[in-house]
Design an enzyme around this catalytic site. Structure first.
Site, PDB file in Angstrom:
ATOM      1  N   GLY A 236      24.244  15.653  20.879  1.00  0.00           N
ATOM      2  CA  GLY A 236      23.507  16.517  21.984  1.00  0.00           C
ATOM      3  C   GLY A 236      23.170  15.591  23.073  1.00  0.00           C
ATOM      4  CB  CYS A 237      20.846  12.497  23.078  1.00  0.00           C
ATOM      5  SG  CYS A 237      19.487  13.285  21.936  1.00  0.00           S
ATOM      6  CB  THR A 238      26.330  11.486  23.943  1.00  0.00           C
ATOM      7  OG1 THR A 238      25.617  10.537  23.281  1.00  0.00           O
ATOM      8  CG2 THR A 238      27.342  10.947  24.756  1.00  0.00           C
TER       9      THR A 238
END
Length: 151
Positions: free
Chosen positions: A45-47
């Site tokens: 998700g962060c990527t």
């Protein structure tokens, strides 16, 4: 509950991915700021979130905005993450979550997962947009739309 629209952005200093000191006070009055808190480098998700900011980075700069990502990861982790995904913006290492606490970003899922929250700060240092969602897909779009409405 985190900071709200109209609140003054808290003053803070953190190290960036290159070990340089980043003091938010040095940028107030010069740029609009997009400050996004994300849980962890190199997670799916962060990527996806940082890459969406990367892919629209030119639009942010054209609107006079500086993009800043903040997580509790180390400078070294941020440096590798920024290099791997060619991130053109600043990542700040909030190792003790001091800045996360200044912004009152709450954890999710019984505080096991750091919150994901995005702020747009105008040149005067006032928060003009807050978006809080663990879902990574909307943060960049919300920030970009808020900047477009501001200009």
């Amino acid at each position: 509950m985190g900071l709200k629209v109209g609140d003054k952005v808290p003053h803070f200093t953190l190290n960036d991915q290159d070990g340089n000191l980043f003091n938010i006070s040095d940028h107030l009055g010069k740029h609009n700021l997009v400050v996004f808190f994300y849980p962890k480098d190199n997670t799916p998700g962060c990527t996806m979130e940082v890459c969406s900011f990367r892919d629209s980075y030119e639009e942010f700069t054209e609107l006079g905005a500086m993009v800043i990502g903040i997580s509790a990861d180390s400078e070294n982790s941020h440096r590798k993450f920024a290099s791997k995904y060619r991130l053109p913006f600043t990542l700040l290492a909030d190792r003790q979550n001091k800045v996360r606490k200044l912004f009152k970003v709450e954890g999710k899922m019984f505080n096991l997962l750091p919150g994901r929250e995005t702020y747009v700060v105008d040149k005067s240092g006032k928060i003009s947009m807050v978006f809080n969602s663990i879902n990574a897909t909307q943060h960049m779009k919300k920030a970009l739309n808020a900047l477009k409405q501001q200009n």
